[in-house]
Design an enzyme around this catalytic site. Structure first.
Site, PDB file in Angstrom:
ATOM      1  N   ASN A  23      12.754   5.141   5.903  1.00  0.00           N
ATOM      2  CA  ASN A  23      11.844   4.051   6.289  1.00  0.00           C
ATOM      3  C   ASN A  23      10.570   4.626   6.886  1.00  0.00           C
ATOM      4  O   ASN A  23      10.578   5.719   7.459  1.00  0.00           O
ATOM      5  CB  ASN A  23      12.522   3.170   7.349  1.00  0.00           C
ATOM      6  CG  ASN A  23      11.657   1.989   7.773  1.00  0.00           C
ATOM      7  OD1 ASN A  23      11.023   1.334   6.940  1.00  0.00           O
ATOM      8  ND2 ASN A  23      11.604   1.709   9.059  1.00  0.00           N
ATOM      9  N   LYS A  42      17.704 -10.745   8.652  1.00  0.00           N
ATOM     10  CA  LYS A  42      18.599  -9.891   7.845  1.00  0.00           C
ATOM     11  C   LYS A  42      18.910 -10.608   6.532  1.00  0.00           C
ATOM     12  O   LYS A  42      18.521 -11.773   6.349  1.00  0.00           O
ATOM     13  CB  LYS A  42      19.882  -9.579   8.616  1.00  0.00           C
ATOM     14  CG  LYS A  42      20.677 -10.812   8.990  1.00  0.00           C
ATOM     15  CD  LYS A  42      21.940 -10.454   9.763  1.00  0.00           C
ATOM     16  CE  LYS A  42      22.752 -11.717  10.032  1.00  0.00           C
ATOM     17  NZ  LYS A  42      24.012 -11.447  10.725  1.00  0.00           N
ATOM     18  N   HIS A  60       7.664   3.607   9.746  1.00  0.00           N
ATOM     19  CA  HIS A  60       7.412   2.665  10.837  1.00  0.00           C
ATOM     20  C   HIS A  60       6.017   2.921  11.400  1.00  0.00           C
ATOM     21  O   HIS A  60       5.652   4.077  11.628  1.00  0.00           O
ATOM     22  CB  HIS A  60       8.473   2.834  11.934  1.00  0.00           C
ATOM     23  CG  HIS A  60       8.289   1.860  13.043  1.00  0.00           C
ATOM     24  ND1 HIS A  60       8.627   0.529  12.913  1.00  0.00           N
ATOM     25  CD2 HIS A  60       7.756   2.006  14.282  1.00  0.00           C
ATOM     26  CE1 HIS A  60       8.316  -0.099  14.038  1.00  0.00           C
ATOM     27  NE2 HIS A  60       7.787   0.773  14.889  1.00  0.00           N
ATOM     28  N   ARG A  67      13.393  -6.751   7.054  1.00  0.00           N
ATOM     29  CA  ARG A  67      14.739  -7.200   7.412  1.00  0.00           C
ATOM     30  C   ARG A  67      15.626  -6.014   7.740  1.00  0.00           C
ATOM     31  O   ARG A  67      15.451  -4.940   7.156  1.00  0.00           O
ATOM     32  CB  ARG A  67      15.370  -7.991   6.259  1.00  0.00           C
ATOM     33  CG  ARG A  67      14.747  -9.354   6.131  1.00  0.00           C
ATOM     34  CD  ARG A  67      15.173 -10.082   4.895  1.00  0.00           C
ATOM     35  NE  ARG A  67      14.307 -11.236   4.747  1.00  0.00           N
ATOM     36  CZ  ARG A  67      14.547 -12.422   5.273  1.00  0.00           C
ATOM     37  NH1 ARG A  67      15.666 -12.650   5.938  1.00  0.00           N
ATOM     38  NH2 ARG A  67      13.677 -13.401   5.116  1.00  0.00           N
ATOM     39  N   SER A 114       0.828  -1.209   0.000  1.00  0.00           N
ATOM     40  CA  SER A 114       0.000   0.000   0.000  1.00  0.00           C
ATOM     41  C   SER A 114       0.866   1.265   0.000  1.00  0.00           C
ATOM     42  O   SER A 114       0.509   2.267  -0.626  1.00  0.00           O
ATOM     43  CB  SER A 114      -0.977   0.010   1.177  1.00  0.00           C
ATOM     44  OG  SER A 114      -0.292   0.129   2.392  1.00  0.00           O
ATOM     45  N   ASN A 115       2.005   1.230   0.672  1.00  0.00           N
ATOM     46  CA  ASN A 115       2.890   2.396   0.644  1.00  0.00           C
ATOM     47  C   ASN A 115       3.518   2.585  -0.740  1.00  0.00           C
ATOM     48  O   ASN A 115       3.621   3.712  -1.224  1.00  0.00           O
ATOM     49  CB  ASN A 115       3.978   2.287   1.718  1.00  0.00           C
ATOM     50  CG  ASN A 115       3.451   2.689   3.086  1.00  0.00           C
ATOM     51  OD1 ASN A 115       3.187   3.866   3.324  1.00  0.00           O
ATOM     52  ND2 ASN A 115       3.253   1.716   3.961  1.00  0.00           N
TER      53      ASN A 115
HETATM   54  C1  GAR Z   1       3.419  -0.742   6.917  1.00  0.00           C
HETATM   55  O1  GAR Z   1       2.425  -0.506   7.893  1.00  0.00           O
HETATM   56  C2  GAR Z   1       4.788  -0.365   7.434  1.00  0.00           C
HETATM   57  O2  GAR Z   1       4.754   0.723   8.306  1.00  0.00           O
HETATM   58  C3  GAR Z   1       5.171  -1.625   8.148  1.00  0.00           C
HETATM   59  O3  GAR Z   1       4.758  -2.661   7.303  1.00  0.00           O
HETATM   60  C4  GAR Z   1       3.570  -2.243   6.639  1.00  0.00           C
HETATM   61  C5  GAR Z   1       3.732  -2.526   5.153  1.00  0.00           C
HETATM   62  O4  GAR Z   1       2.521  -2.292   4.490  1.00  0.00           O
HETATM   63  N1  GAR Z   1       6.581  -1.666   8.394  1.00  0.00           N
HETATM   64  C6  GAR Z   1       7.123  -2.179   9.501  1.00  0.00           C
HETATM   65  O5  GAR Z   1       6.481  -2.723  10.378  1.00  0.00           O
HETATM   66  C7  GAR Z   1       8.647  -2.072   9.570  1.00  0.00           C
HETATM   67  N2  GAR Z   1       9.105  -2.216  10.896  1.00  0.00           N
HETATM   68  P1  GAR Z   1       2.441  -2.158   2.908  1.00  0.00           P
HETATM   69  O6  GAR Z   1       3.143  -3.374   2.314  1.00  0.00           O
HETATM   70  O7  GAR Z   1       0.965  -2.150   2.620  1.00  0.00           O
HETATM   71  O8  GAR Z   1       3.109  -0.864   2.521  1.00  0.00           O
END
Ligand code: GAR
Length: 206
Positions: A112, A68, A114, A96, A16-17
């Site tokens: 990134n 990792k 979070h 990772r 989604s991002n």
């Molecule tokens: C997002 O909510 C992102 O913030 C999180 O994974 C999701 C990915 O969603 N990331 C973490 O937890 C990293 N520590 P997406 O694949 O729909 O963008």
């Protein structure tokens, strides 16, 4: 005309991002194009979503570790991103930790998102950690990536209220809406040179 930057996006999830960033690039809100999407999960939604948009997308096996990339995998990620001539790397749900060689190749141009208000709740399922802890507000954080787990300089945060009756899934969904609003804006500001980094502090030049 100002230059278009080339973004590399790494993710392990549904994408989604990625969709929000690519949409903002297409709409001219981010002065970039997504040059390549890489995933450590062969059937991750992010790869399908990238391909639907005509973006070059590849699965690269992470190797023998769980949290990792192993050395060979790390070299393959670096090579793919260098070959795609990326200027900036945006992690979008990449599950990772990235280590020295990767960061030496690309930092400080690695960012990134979070799903919590750092430094609270780093690591996995941060929305669930927040709900279990009982906080009343949480949100999302965009930060530069260093060798720690979600420890790099914070650039921007957006607040999300925790509501009575929230489930982890409901809360994560609202956090993701906030992420999709915040992340493209921060990437645009970074690319335009509007963010000054001084040690741990970052400053928006507006
Ligand atoms: C997002 O909510 C992102 O913030 C999180 O994974 C999701 C990915 O969603 N990331 C973490 O937890 C990293 N520590 P997406 O694949 O729909 O963008």
């Amino acid at each position: 005309m100002s230059r278009k930057f080339r973004l590399g996006i790494l993710g392990s999830g549904k994408g989604s991002n990625l969709a929000a960033i690519a949409g903002a690039c297409e709409a001219g809100q981010v002065p970039a194009e997504v040059a390549i999407v890489l995933s450590d999960v062969a059937d991750a939604g992010i790869l399908a979503r990238a391909k639907e948009r005509g973006i070059h997308a590849r699965f690269i096996a992470p190797g023998k570790f769980r949290t990792k990339l192993d050395d060979e995998a790390e070299r393959a990620y670096i090579a793919a991103l260098q070959q795609a001539q990326v200027d900036w790397i945006a992690l979008a749900g990449f599950m990772r930790i990235l280590k020295g060689d990767f960061l030496r190749a690309f930092a400080p141009r690695v960012v990134n998102i979070h799903p919590a208000l750092l430094p609270s709740f780093p690591g996995l399922e941060a929305w669930k950690q927040a709900l279990d802890y009982g906080v009343k507000v949480t949100g999302c954080t965009v930060h530069l990536v260093d060798q720690g787990i979600d420890t790099g300089p914070i650039i921007a945060q957006q607040i999300v209220q925790v509501l009575d009756g929230d489930t982890p899934a409901k809360l994560h969904e609202r956090i993701q809406e906030a992420e999709q609003e915040l992340y493209p804006k921060v990437i645009a500001a970074l690319l335009r040179g509007e963010i000054l980094v001084q040690g741990r502090k970052t400053l928006w030049k507006r």
